[in-house]
Design a protein around this motif. Structure first.
Motif, PDB file in Angstrom:
ATOM      1  N   ASN A 189      64.903  53.675  72.594  1.00 37.06           N
ATOM      2  CA  ASN A 189      64.405  54.556  73.186  1.00 37.06           C
ATOM      3  C   ASN A 189      62.679  53.522  74.490  1.00 37.06           C
ATOM      4  OD1 ASN A 189      66.107  56.877  73.126  1.00 37.06           O
ATOM      5  ND2 ASN A 189      64.934  57.119  71.091  1.00 37.06           N
ATOM      6  N   ARG A 190      62.021  52.910  73.183  1.00 35.30           N
ATOM      7  CA  ARG A 190      61.033  51.976  73.904  1.00 35.30           C
ATOM      8  C   ARG A 190      61.408  51.776  74.994  1.00 35.30           C
ATOM      9  NH1 ARG A 190      58.745  50.946  67.918  1.00 35.30           N
ATOM     10  NH2 ARG A 190      57.682  52.642  67.495  1.00 35.30           N
ATOM     11  N   ALA A 191      62.014  50.942  74.934  1.00 33.60           N
ATOM     12  CA  ALA A 191      62.536  49.947  76.502  1.00 33.60           C
ATOM     13  C   ALA A 191      63.009  51.221  77.440  1.00 33.60           C
ATOM     14  CB  ALA A 191      64.148  49.156  75.970  1.00 33.60           C
ATOM     15  N   SER A 192      63.706  52.256  77.157  1.00 36.04           N
ATOM     16  CA  SER A 192      63.592  52.927  78.583  1.00 36.04           C
ATOM     17  C   SER A 192      62.966  53.912  79.031  1.00 36.04           C
ATOM     18  CB  SER A 192      64.598  53.988  77.998  1.00 36.04           C
ATOM     19  OG  SER A 192      65.819  53.671  77.240  1.00 36.04           O
ATOM     20  N   ILE A 193      62.027  53.615  77.901  1.00 30.11           N
ATOM     21  CA  ILE A 193      60.243  54.270  78.277  1.00 30.11           C
ATOM     22  C   ILE A 193      59.407  53.272  79.181  1.00 30.11           C
ATOM     23  CG2 ILE A 193      57.884  54.912  77.423  1.00 30.11           C
ATOM     24  CD1 ILE A 193      59.211  56.454  75.766  1.00 30.11           C
ATOM     25  N   ALA A 194      59.434  51.423  78.373  1.00 32.35           N
ATOM     26  CA  ALA A 194      58.911  51.051  79.721  1.00 32.35           C
ATOM     27  C   ALA A 194      59.592  50.429  81.281  1.00 32.35           C
ATOM     28  CB  ALA A 194      58.854  49.892  78.685  1.00 32.35           C
ATOM     29  N   LEU A 195      61.138  50.869  80.930  1.00 29.19           N
ATOM     30  CA  LEU A 195      61.864  50.531  82.246  1.00 29.19           C
ATOM     31  C   LEU A 195      61.779  51.794  83.193  1.00 29.19           C
ATOM     32  CD1 LEU A 195      65.695  50.220  80.440  1.00 29.19           C
ATOM     33  CD2 LEU A 195      63.827  48.433  82.381  1.00 29.19           C
ATOM     34  N   HIS A 196      61.072  53.217  82.614  1.00 32.08           N
ATOM     35  CA  HIS A 196      61.282  54.515  83.724  1.00 32.08           C
ATOM     36  C   HIS A 196      60.102  53.968  83.994  1.00 32.08           C
ATOM     37  CE1 HIS A 196      58.059  58.172  84.376  1.00 32.08           C
ATOM     38  NE2 HIS A 196      59.603  58.325  84.206  1.00 32.08           N
ATOM     39  N   ASP A 197      58.753  53.413  83.789  1.00 32.25           N
ATOM     40  CA  ASP A 197      56.993  52.778  83.682  1.00 32.25           C
ATOM     41  C   ASP A 197      57.561  51.501  85.023  1.00 32.25           C
ATOM     42  OD1 ASP A 197      55.951  55.016  82.343  1.00 32.25           O
ATOM     43  OD2 ASP A 197      55.787  53.440  81.006  1.00 32.25           O
ATOM     44  N   LEU A 198      58.306  50.840  84.838  1.00 30.21           N
ATOM     45  CA  LEU A 198      58.140  49.445  85.634  1.00 30.21           C
ATOM     46  C   LEU A 198      59.393  50.591  86.896  1.00 30.21           C
ATOM     47  CD1 LEU A 198      60.531  46.604  83.304  1.00 30.21           C
ATOM     48  CD2 LEU A 198      57.629  47.235  84.894  1.00 30.21           C
ATOM     49  N   LYS A 199      60.157  51.585  87.003  1.00 30.74           N
ATOM     50  CA  LYS A 199      60.426  51.528  88.249  1.00 30.74           C
ATOM     51  C   LYS A 199      61.132  50.632  88.900  1.00 30.74           C
ATOM     52  CE  LYS A 199      56.322  55.417  88.719  1.00 30.74           C
ATOM     53  NZ  LYS A 199      55.485  55.344  89.623  1.00 30.74           N
ATOM     54  N   ASP A 200      61.942  50.108  88.382  1.00 27.97           N
ATOM     55  CA  ASP A 200      63.031  49.095  89.249  1.00 27.97           C
ATOM     56  C   ASP A 200      64.496  49.236  89.111  1.00 27.97           C
ATOM     57  OD1 ASP A 200      64.407  46.690  89.302  1.00 27.97           O
ATOM     58  OD2 ASP A 200      62.924  45.263  87.769  1.00 27.97           O
ATOM     59  N   SER A 201      64.339  49.488  90.376  1.00 24.93           N
ATOM     60  CA  SER A 201      66.099  49.906  89.972  1.00 24.93           C
ATOM     61  C   SER A 201      66.700  49.332  89.378  1.00 24.93           C
ATOM     62  CB  SER A 201      66.255  51.337  91.543  1.00 24.93           C
ATOM     63  OG  SER A 201      65.533  52.298  91.780  1.00 24.93           O
ATOM     64  N   ARG A 202      67.052  47.884  89.674  1.00 29.72           N
ATOM     65  CA  ARG A 202      67.679  47.714  88.658  1.00 29.72           C
ATOM     66  C   ARG A 202      68.485  47.928  87.189  1.00 29.72           C
ATOM     67  NH1 ARG A 202      65.761  41.223  88.268  1.00 29.72           N
ATOM     68  NH2 ARG A 202      63.909  42.776  88.520  1.00 29.72           N
ATOM     69  N   ALA A 203      67.503  48.811  87.187  1.00 33.10           N
ATOM     70  CA  ALA A 203      67.774  48.895  85.387  1.00 33.10           C
ATOM     71  C   ALA A 203      68.898  50.357  85.233  1.00 33.10           C
ATOM     72  CB  ALA A 203      66.896  50.193  84.672  1.00 33.10           C
ATOM     73  N   VAL A 204      68.727  50.802  86.625  1.00 36.94           N
ATOM     74  CA  VAL A 204      69.989  51.798  87.224  1.00 36.94           C
ATOM     75  C   VAL A 204      71.440  51.043  86.012  1.00 36.94           C
ATOM     76  CG1 VAL A 204      71.391  53.754  88.393  1.00 36.94           C
ATOM     77  CG2 VAL A 204      69.168  52.900  88.643  1.00 36.94           C
ATOM     78  N   LYS A 205      72.181  50.672  86.396  1.00 39.25           N
ATOM     79  CA  LYS A 205      73.298  50.501  86.160  1.00 39.25           C
ATOM     80  C   LYS A 205      73.259  50.404  84.439  1.00 39.25           C
ATOM     81  CE  LYS A 205      77.177  47.668  87.089  1.00 39.25           C
ATOM     82  NZ  LYS A 205      77.988  46.690  87.049  1.00 39.25           N
ATOM     83  N   PRO A 206      72.598  50.200  83.843  1.00 39.06           N
ATOM     84  CA  PRO A 206      72.843  48.772  82.594  1.00 39.06           C
ATOM     85  C   PRO A 206      72.292  50.610  81.699  1.00 39.06           C
ATOM     86  CG  PRO A 206      70.940  47.758  83.522  1.00 39.06           C
ATOM     87  CD  PRO A 206      71.628  48.450  84.191  1.00 39.06           C
ATOM     88  N   LEU A 207      71.496  51.412  82.224  1.00 41.22           N
ATOM     89  CA  LEU A 207      71.080  52.659  81.993  1.00 41.22           C
ATOM     90  C   LEU A 207      72.178  53.656  82.004  1.00 41.22           C
ATOM     91  CD1 LEU A 207      67.575  53.172  83.084  1.00 41.22           C
ATOM     92  CD2 LEU A 207      68.080  53.389  80.013  1.00 41.22           C
ATOM     93  N   MET A 208      72.982  53.366  82.909  1.00 43.72           N
ATOM     94  CA  MET A 208      73.872  54.874  82.803  1.00 43.72           C
ATOM     95  C   MET A 208      74.941  54.067  82.252  1.00 43.72           C
ATOM     96  SD  MET A 208      73.901  56.790  84.629  1.00 43.72           S
ATOM     97  CE  MET A 208      74.836  57.859  84.957  1.00 43.72           C
ATOM     98  N   GLN A 209      75.127  52.416  81.935  1.00 44.24           N
ATOM     99  CA  GLN A 209      76.260  52.526  80.443  1.00 44.24           C
ATOM    100  C   GLN A 209      76.316  53.011  79.240  1.00 44.24           C
ATOM    101  OE1 GLN A 209      76.375  47.964  81.547  1.00 44.24           O
ATOM    102  NE2 GLN A 209      77.427  48.023  83.261  1.00 44.24           N
ATOM    103  N   ALA A 210      74.641  52.657  78.894  1.00 44.72           N
ATOM    104  CA  ALA A 210      74.268  52.967  77.725  1.00 44.72           C
ATOM    105  C   ALA A 210      74.581  54.659  77.375  1.00 44.72           C
ATOM    106  CB  ALA A 210      73.098  52.426  77.642  1.00 44.72           C
TER     107      ALA A 210
END
Length: 164
Positions: A43-64
């Protein structure tokens, strides 16, 4: 690292610092927590990824998000998607809306309301078919009664493109 602290008042400034540093190393560090079983760190990593706004995170987030074992722990990861480009995930956002808990539904609804999506008529037919199935089997949709009207409104807003 303070990010790993069990005390949120210590962890949050560390998250903010990571976001301000940014870059590939920070991104990869945060992504590394998504497949793990520690929900607090994920969850902490997810919040930071939200704040980074780097769309490369979409695929790993969707996998999780789609991992069965995370079914009851997806809300923060869906929240992370709100700042990322989900334009290619229309059907997946509707899956979250139809089958997710209240927190997941709220996140999916926000994404569906705020982002512009790429889709074709097959996507819209798939969404309509899934919605029809949910209406015939409301037990598939957590809190169906409370969210039925909002979901119907959102489905209607997209499938209206089929009339064009």
């Amino acid at each position: 690292m303070d990010f790993l602290s069990s005390d949120w008042t210590i962890a949050q400034p560390a998250l903010d610092k990571l976001v301000s540093i940014g870059g590939d190393e920070v991104f990869e560090f945060l992504i590394s927590f998504l497949p793990g079983t520690n929900t607090t760190l994920r969850n902490r990593a997810s919040i930071a990824l939200h704040d980074l706004k780097d769309s490369r995170a979409v695929k790993p987030l969707m996998q999780a998000i789609t991992k069965k074992e995370n079914e009851n722990y997806r809300g923060t990861m869906v929240y992370a998607l709100e700042n990322l480009n989900c334009s290619h995930l229309l059907v997946e956002m509707f899956d979250l809306l139809f089958y997710g808990n209240a927190e997941v539904k709220m996140g999916a609804m926000s994404i569906l309301d705020e982002q512009i999506f790429e889709f074709d008529s097959d996507d819209l037919h798939t969404i309509q078919a899934k919605w029809n199935d949910v209406q015939q089997h409301p037990e598939l949709c957590p809190e169906y009664t409370e969210h039925k009207e909002d979901i119907q409104h959102t489905v209607d807003g997209f499938v209206a493109y089929l009339a064009d």
